[in-house]
Write an enzyme that holds these catalytic residues in place. Sequence first.
Site, mmCIF file in Angstrom:
data_model
loop_
_atom_site.group_PDB
_atom_site.id
_atom_site.type_symbol
_atom_site.label_atom_id
_atom_site.label_comp_id
_atom_site.label_asym_id
_atom_site.label_seq_id
_atom_site.Cartn_x
_atom_site.Cartn_y
_atom_site.Cartn_z
ATOM 1 N N SER A 232 5.140 6.025 -8.354
ATOM 2 C CA SER A 232 5.561 6.128 -6.955
ATOM 3 C C SER A 232 7.059 5.847 -6.872
ATOM 4 C CB SER A 232 4.804 5.098 -6.104
ATOM 5 O OG SER A 232 5.348 5.007 -4.801
ATOM 6 N N TYR A 245 1.831 -3.385 -3.934
ATOM 7 C CA TYR A 245 1.833 -2.021 -4.462
ATOM 8 C C TYR A 245 3.074 -1.787 -5.322
ATOM 9 C CZ TYR A 245 1.544 3.113 -4.420
ATOM 10 O OH TYR A 245 1.464 4.435 -4.770
#
Length: 357
Positions: A232, A245
């Site tokens: 990501s 995250y």
Amino acid sequence: MNKIEVITAIRMMLSKSNLVTVRESDSNNPSGVDIKVSGEKLVSKLKSLKQLPGSILVKDVGVFKVADCPANLISAGSKKYDRERMQNKVVVITGGAQGFGAGIAEEFFNEGANIIIADLNIEVGRDLVNKLNAKSTANEAYFVQADVSDLSSVENLVAETLAYFGGLDVMISNAGILRAGGLDEMTPETFALMTKVNYAGYFNCAKASAEVMKFQHKYAKTRYFDILQINSKSGLKGSNKNFAYAGGKFGGIGLTQSFALELMPFNIKVNSICPGNFFDGPLWSHPETGLFVQYLNAGKVPGAKNIEEVKKFYENQVPAGRGCSTLDVARAAFYAIEQEYETGQAIPVTGGQNMLH
């Protein structure tokens, strides 16, 4: 020779210019088998073959069917690939039933790959497999239920992949979860769960697939294999009220760089792909659990009164002016697989939002 080595030896040694498919037979009946051989003599027998056999019985191991593509395992025919960029490569995609995973699966299937959709959601996963197989091409899709946070489940996934297609060329570790929240909101249980899925899950995928890929390298020294993590942009830059995250994704890049150093001697390349925001996927757009809703409720976008304002805020941060698509990510994956001189990289696919330096 154990079953893993037998299957990989058959597939790798019989794959000349093009990869072949090897499938473990449900029956050990020797009648009608083209070749019967002991494990000790398998390699020398495979070296002597002038043409592709239809089936091989390896004593005390099993019967294995062989064909140039999955469609021809059942009956010889004229089925073709839509495109041949990834012709007959075996590609596992975890979290492949929806979102980025499903989009990547479709792109790879359209390019001729054999796809294993690995997901916890049986119904959605099988629906996608049926959709892909309805194209009636030479390649095939297959579903395996798997929990990436459980090593034994991932090992079973790899074992089923070998039994069905005969090898593993690309492992795409895509499965992940996201629970936004600041320090005052995040519970230890939620933090531990995200770490288990997003960080340890990648380790499980790499560990289980590397074992098979090392066997394949033993019998095909010039072929390359790939482990890809769908990371990501949050793995490249910290994310406010999203530390659980981002932390796991930062850690994932550390794993990628370390795995790359360890596995390149076996022609196993390891890279991370770091997509930007996939606004159209369920991670962002789900009306109840999507990030737009989570970020609105968490007050992450100052002054935003509704989901549309949250979405506009994030679109305005991308120089390309839009969110990332599954095709964007698949193209980055194709690049990582096709080049043979790069490993240990974190490849941004962010529309210019994150730039390496």
